[in-house]
Design a protein around this motif. Structure first.
Motif, PDB file in Angstrom:
ATOM      1  N   GLN A  89     -48.734  82.828  42.924  1.00  0.00           N
ATOM      2  CA  GLN A  89     -49.926  82.397  43.656  1.00  0.00           C
ATOM      3  C   GLN A  89     -49.475  81.490  44.791  1.00  0.00           C
ATOM      4  O   GLN A  89     -48.601  80.644  44.607  1.00  0.00           O
ATOM      5  CB  GLN A  89     -50.880  81.626  42.755  1.00  0.00           C
ATOM      6  CG  GLN A  89     -51.543  82.476  41.710  1.00  0.00           C
ATOM      7  CD  GLN A  89     -52.534  81.665  40.889  1.00  0.00           C
ATOM      8  OE1 GLN A  89     -52.444  80.449  40.811  1.00  0.00           O
ATOM      9  NE2 GLN A  89     -53.472  82.347  40.279  1.00  0.00           N
ATOM     10  N   TYR A  90     -50.074  81.688  45.963  1.00  0.00           N
ATOM     11  CA  TYR A  90     -49.749  80.882  47.135  1.00  0.00           C
ATOM     12  C   TYR A  90     -50.930  80.004  47.507  1.00  0.00           C
ATOM     13  O   TYR A  90     -52.081  80.369  47.295  1.00  0.00           O
ATOM     14  CB  TYR A  90     -49.428  81.783  48.336  1.00  0.00           C
ATOM     15  CG  TYR A  90     -48.213  82.636  48.162  1.00  0.00           C
ATOM     16  CD1 TYR A  90     -48.316  83.949  47.698  1.00  0.00           C
ATOM     17  CD2 TYR A  90     -46.949  82.159  48.456  1.00  0.00           C
ATOM     18  CE1 TYR A  90     -47.200  84.744  47.537  1.00  0.00           C
ATOM     19  CE2 TYR A  90     -45.825  82.952  48.312  1.00  0.00           C
ATOM     20  CZ  TYR A  90     -45.964  84.237  47.847  1.00  0.00           C
ATOM     21  OH  TYR A  90     -44.844  85.021  47.695  1.00  0.00           O
ATOM     22  N   ARG A 122     -43.238  75.493  40.234  1.00  0.00           N
ATOM     23  CA  ARG A 122     -44.079  75.163  41.391  1.00  0.00           C
ATOM     24  C   ARG A 122     -43.166  74.813  42.553  1.00  0.00           C
ATOM     25  O   ARG A 122     -42.338  73.895  42.452  1.00  0.00           O
ATOM     26  CB  ARG A 122     -44.997  73.997  41.050  1.00  0.00           C
ATOM     27  CG  ARG A 122     -45.799  73.475  42.206  1.00  0.00           C
ATOM     28  CD  ARG A 122     -47.047  74.284  42.418  1.00  0.00           C
ATOM     29  NE  ARG A 122     -47.834  73.642  43.466  1.00  0.00           N
ATOM     30  CZ  ARG A 122     -48.497  74.304  44.380  1.00  0.00           C
ATOM     31  NH1 ARG A 122     -48.502  75.610  44.376  1.00  0.00           N
ATOM     32  NH2 ARG A 122     -49.182  73.672  45.285  1.00  0.00           N
ATOM     33  N   VAL A 123     -43.294  75.556  43.657  1.00  0.00           N
ATOM     34  CA  VAL A 123     -42.492  75.350  44.861  1.00  0.00           C
ATOM     35  C   VAL A 123     -43.418  74.814  45.945  1.00  0.00           C
ATOM     36  O   VAL A 123     -44.536  75.296  46.103  1.00  0.00           O
ATOM     37  CB  VAL A 123     -41.870  76.679  45.332  1.00  0.00           C
ATOM     38  CG1 VAL A 123     -41.033  76.485  46.580  1.00  0.00           C
ATOM     39  CG2 VAL A 123     -41.064  77.329  44.220  1.00  0.00           C
ATOM     40  N   GLN A 124     -42.943  73.820  46.668  1.00  0.00           N
ATOM     41  CA  GLN A 124     -43.712  73.286  47.788  1.00  0.00           C
ATOM     42  C   GLN A 124     -42.770  73.038  48.958  1.00  0.00           C
ATOM     43  O   GLN A 124     -41.630  72.605  48.768  1.00  0.00           O
ATOM     44  CB  GLN A 124     -44.422  71.993  47.392  1.00  0.00           C
ATOM     45  CG  GLN A 124     -45.493  72.238  46.333  1.00  0.00           C
ATOM     46  CD  GLN A 124     -46.152  70.958  45.896  1.00  0.00           C
ATOM     47  OE1 GLN A 124     -45.561  70.185  45.159  1.00  0.00           O
ATOM     48  NE2 GLN A 124     -47.371  70.750  46.363  1.00  0.00           N
ATOM     49  N   GLY A 165     -47.631  76.100  49.241  1.00  0.00           N
ATOM     50  CA  GLY A 165     -47.413  75.978  47.802  1.00  0.00           C
ATOM     51  C   GLY A 165     -47.237  77.360  47.198  1.00  0.00           C
ATOM     52  O   GLY A 165     -47.842  78.338  47.653  1.00  0.00           O
ATOM     53  N   MET A 166     -46.399  77.442  46.211  1.00  0.00           N
ATOM     54  CA  MET A 166     -46.108  78.718  45.546  1.00  0.00           C
ATOM     55  C   MET A 166     -45.941  78.427  44.061  1.00  0.00           C
ATOM     56  O   MET A 166     -45.094  77.630  43.672  1.00  0.00           O
ATOM     57  CB  MET A 166     -44.821  79.291  46.142  1.00  0.00           C
ATOM     58  CG  MET A 166     -44.348  80.578  45.591  1.00  0.00           C
ATOM     59  SD  MET A 166     -42.784  81.002  46.443  1.00  0.00           S
ATOM     60  CE  MET A 166     -42.506  82.627  45.816  1.00  0.00           C
ATOM     61  N   THR A 167     -46.771  79.039  43.233  1.00  0.00           N
ATOM     62  CA  THR A 167     -46.668  78.868  41.789  1.00  0.00           C
ATOM     63  C   THR A 167     -46.255  80.191  41.167  1.00  0.00           C
ATOM     64  O   THR A 167     -46.924  81.208  41.371  1.00  0.00           O
ATOM     65  CB  THR A 167     -48.010  78.398  41.194  1.00  0.00           C
ATOM     66  OG1 THR A 167     -48.393  77.173  41.828  1.00  0.00           O
ATOM     67  CG2 THR A 167     -47.884  78.166  39.692  1.00  0.00           C
ATOM     68  N   LEU A 168     -45.151  80.166  40.441  1.00  0.00           N
ATOM     69  CA  LEU A 168     -44.654  81.350  39.745  1.00  0.00           C
ATOM     70  C   LEU A 168     -44.848  81.117  38.256  1.00  0.00           C
ATOM     71  O   LEU A 168     -44.395  80.092  37.728  1.00  0.00           O
ATOM     72  CB  LEU A 168     -43.177  81.579  40.057  1.00  0.00           C
ATOM     73  CG  LEU A 168     -42.871  81.797  41.531  1.00  0.00           C
ATOM     74  CD1 LEU A 168     -42.332  80.536  42.150  1.00  0.00           C
ATOM     75  CD2 LEU A 168     -41.921  82.935  41.718  1.00  0.00           C
ATOM     76  N   MET A 172     -45.632  87.031  56.417  1.00  0.00           N
ATOM     77  CA  MET A 172     -44.206  87.355  56.315  1.00  0.00           C
ATOM     78  C   MET A 172     -43.335  86.226  56.826  1.00  0.00           C
ATOM     79  O   MET A 172     -42.229  86.001  56.333  1.00  0.00           O
ATOM     80  CB  MET A 172     -43.918  88.631  57.092  1.00  0.00           C
ATOM     81  CG  MET A 172     -42.497  89.117  56.956  1.00  0.00           C
ATOM     82  SD  MET A 172     -42.188  90.650  57.842  1.00  0.00           S
ATOM     83  CE  MET A 172     -43.229  91.763  56.957  1.00  0.00           C
ATOM     84  N   SER A 173     -43.812  85.478  57.799  1.00  0.00           N
ATOM     85  CA  SER A 173     -43.015  84.413  58.402  1.00  0.00           C
ATOM     86  C   SER A 173     -43.150  83.081  57.669  1.00  0.00           C
ATOM     87  O   SER A 173     -42.454  82.134  57.999  1.00  0.00           O
ATOM     88  CB  SER A 173     -43.426  84.222  59.861  1.00  0.00           C
ATOM     89  OG  SER A 173     -44.726  83.657  59.927  1.00  0.00           O
ATOM     90  N   THR A 174     -44.030  83.022  56.678  1.00  0.00           N
ATOM     91  CA  THR A 174     -44.398  81.733  56.081  1.00  0.00           C
ATOM     92  C   THR A 174     -44.191  81.666  54.573  1.00  0.00           C
ATOM     93  O   THR A 174     -43.779  80.642  54.047  1.00  0.00           O
ATOM     94  CB  THR A 174     -45.875  81.439  56.404  1.00  0.00           C
ATOM     95  OG1 THR A 174     -46.059  81.525  57.821  1.00  0.00           O
ATOM     96  CG2 THR A 174     -46.281  80.063  55.925  1.00  0.00           C
ATOM     97  N   PHE A 175     -44.497  82.751  53.860  1.00  0.00           N
ATOM     98  CA  PHE A 175     -44.472  82.724  52.390  1.00  0.00           C
ATOM     99  C   PHE A 175     -43.171  83.310  51.847  1.00  0.00           C
ATOM    100  O   PHE A 175     -42.813  84.439  52.160  1.00  0.00           O
ATOM    101  CB  PHE A 175     -45.655  83.498  51.812  1.00  0.00           C
ATOM    102  CG  PHE A 175     -46.980  82.918  52.186  1.00  0.00           C
ATOM    103  CD1 PHE A 175     -47.353  81.662  51.722  1.00  0.00           C
ATOM    104  CD2 PHE A 175     -47.850  83.598  53.005  1.00  0.00           C
ATOM    105  CE1 PHE A 175     -48.569  81.109  52.062  1.00  0.00           C
ATOM    106  CE2 PHE A 175     -49.077  83.057  53.355  1.00  0.00           C
ATOM    107  CZ  PHE A 175     -49.429  81.821  52.879  1.00  0.00           C
ATOM    108  N   MET A 176     -42.500  82.522  51.018  1.00  0.00           N
ATOM    109  CA  MET A 176     -41.270  82.996  50.382  1.00  0.00           C
ATOM    110  C   MET A 176     -41.597  84.078  49.357  1.00  0.00           C
ATOM    111  O   MET A 176     -42.698  84.158  48.850  1.00  0.00           O
ATOM    112  CB  MET A 176     -40.555  81.834  49.689  1.00  0.00           C
ATOM    113  CG  MET A 176     -40.015  80.818  50.651  1.00  0.00           C
ATOM    114  SD  MET A 176     -39.087  79.535  49.778  1.00  0.00           S
ATOM    115  CE  MET A 176     -38.604  78.537  51.176  1.00  0.00           C
ATOM    116  N   TYR A 177     -40.615  84.873  49.064  1.00  0.00           N
ATOM    117  CA  TYR A 177     -40.755  85.887  48.013  1.00  0.00           C
ATOM    118  C   TYR A 177     -39.625  85.729  47.024  1.00  0.00           C
ATOM    119  O   TYR A 177     -38.646  85.057  47.304  1.00  0.00           O
ATOM    120  CB  TYR A 177     -40.787  87.299  48.594  1.00  0.00           C
ATOM    121  CG  TYR A 177     -39.511  87.717  49.285  1.00  0.00           C
ATOM    122  CD1 TYR A 177     -38.522  88.392  48.584  1.00  0.00           C
ATOM    123  CD2 TYR A 177     -39.295  87.430  50.632  1.00  0.00           C
ATOM    124  CE1 TYR A 177     -37.357  88.777  49.211  1.00  0.00           C
ATOM    125  CE2 TYR A 177     -38.127  87.812  51.264  1.00  0.00           C
ATOM    126  CZ  TYR A 177     -37.171  88.482  50.555  1.00  0.00           C
ATOM    127  OH  TYR A 177     -36.002  88.862  51.166  1.00  0.00           O
TER     128      TYR A 177
END
Length: 141
Positions: free
Chosen positions: A25-26, A109-111, A41-44, A136-141
């Motif tokens: 989730q972003y 949780r990544v920020q 923010g990125m929650t895995l 594509m330029s902003t959210f990590m995968y």
């Protein structure tokens, strides 16, 4: 013997169907648009507890353009925590990849903040008038 095989089949089927698929989730914030910084923010969740590391990356290209970009160069204040809020160690392994030591955590949780003032490149930009974000330029995968 037949009942043992039936029980084994039931247990394997239950185990396989109860395994959860990892999810991402972003979130995106723009609390200070004049700074040109996006708060990402990125929650895995539902990660495998057997995995001790997690690689996160940003691409170096964008569809429709035959140009190499440096999206990772805009990342600032990168940090990672587990579900309890405990900081997790990480290191940048190359120009576009961050390796997180998860220690088997099932939730991470990544920020990070992303500099966004590239309206002319149509990748990402934020200011007090408007914002444009190419995921594509902003959210990590």
């Amino acid at each position: 013997m037949k009942s043992a095989a039936t029980l084994l089949t039931f247990l394997l089927t239950t185990t396989m169907t109860s395994a959860q698929t990892p999810t991402i989730q972003y979130s995106l914030g723009m609390s200070k648009p004049s700074s040109h910084l996006l708060e990402v923010g990125m929650t895995l969740e539902n990660l495998s507890s057997s995995d001790q590391t997690l690689d996160l990356a940003l691409p170096v290209w964008r569809s429709g353009r035959y140009v190499i970009f440096d999206f990772a160069g805009g990342v600032q204040e990168f940090w990672v925590t587990d579900a309890a809020g405990k900081p997790l160690p990480w290191k940048k392994t190359d120009k576009t990849t961050w390796r997180v030591q998860t220690g088997g955590s099932k939730s991470v949780r990544v920020q990070y903040k992303m500099y966004a003032n590239e309206f002319h490149l149509r990748t990402k930009g934020v200011n007090s008038d408007h914002a444009f974000v190419d995921p594509m330029s902003t959210f990590m995968y």
